[in-house]
Design an enzyme around this catalytic site. Structure first.
Site, PDB file in Angstrom:
ATOM      1  N   HIS A  53      12.046  34.211  90.593  1.00  8.65           N
ATOM      2  CA  HIS A  53      12.076  35.056  91.790  1.00  8.65           C
ATOM      3  C   HIS A  53      10.825  35.934  91.892  1.00  8.65           C
ATOM      4  CE1 HIS A  53      14.704  35.569  95.098  1.00  8.65           C
ATOM      5  NE2 HIS A  53      15.323  36.670  94.743  1.00  8.65           N
TER       6      HIS A  53
ATOM      7  N   TYR B 203      12.809  41.555  84.907  1.00 11.13           N
ATOM      8  CA  TYR B 203      12.513  40.488  85.879  1.00 11.13           C
ATOM      9  C   TYR B 203      11.157  39.838  85.666  1.00 11.13           C
ATOM     10  CZ  TYR B 203      16.552  42.496  88.192  1.00 11.13           C
ATOM     11  OH  TYR B 203      17.809  42.962  88.462  1.00 11.13           O
TER      12      TYR B 203
END
Length: 192
Positions: free
Chosen positions: A19, A14
């Protein structure tokens, strides 16, 4: 003490995703204090820094985004920090890439990590700094979009916006939410 929490997802896969822009902003805030050292506490990577005369707990929850509220509740409860001294930094698909919006309170606006924090506290009366990541192109699913990385053409704008977001956090800490909102929300692109 004030608490500033960046929202994101843990794990190497990630890193650099839209995000995780909350993590990026909080990590950039930590660089303001060369003595800052990260440690795992409250299900989060945390460090304490000085901003002006204030001690600030910076945190990146290591729960997944949709469960961030539990980690935030732990740190706020332990330090007995009133919600007015909490700032959550998160991505927002409803704002253009790099646009910042600071609010003293309000709805989650579809941001699930923010919604989880509201649910955990039973209140939306804490500040949030929203960092625009733009809308998905065409028929792309929102989840795929926010879990993707910024395009190369967006990198310079994102880097500048991270700097403005750090300035916004510092303003919130040192001058309060109203003064910070007046500067951040009225700022022309490229300044705070």
């Amino acid at each position: 003490m004030k608490v500033v929490v960046g929202l994101g997802n843990p794990g190497r896969q990630y890193l650099g995703t839209r995000h995780n822009i909350g993590f990026v902003v909080v990590e950039a805030c930590a660089k303001l204090d060369p003595a800052a050292g990260w440690r795992l506490k409250f299900s989060s990577q945390c460090c304490e820094v000085r901003m002006g005369s204030e001690t600030v707990l910076l945190a990146c929850p290591q729960t997944f985004m949709n469960l961030s509220g539990n980690a935030i509740r732990q740190m706020v409860g332990f330090h007995k920090v009133p919600l007015v001294d909490l700032l959550v930094v998160c991505d927002d698909m409803n704002l253009p890439v790099g646009k910042l919006r600071l609010r003293a309170a309000g709805s989650a606006g579809g941001q699930k990590g923010l919604q989880n924090a509201i649910d955990q506290f039973g209140s939306n009366q804490f500040a949030r700094l929203r960092f625009g990541v733009g809308r998905p192109p065409g028929q792309m699913a929102a989840t795929d979009y926010v879990l993707g990385r910024f395009a190369k053409a967006e990198t310079d704008d994102v880097d500048l916006a991270v700097g403005r977001a750090v300035d916004a956090v510092r303003l919130w800490v040192e001058q309060g939410v109203t003064a910070a909102m007046n500067r951040v929300n009225a700022a022309p692109e490229g300044s705070v």
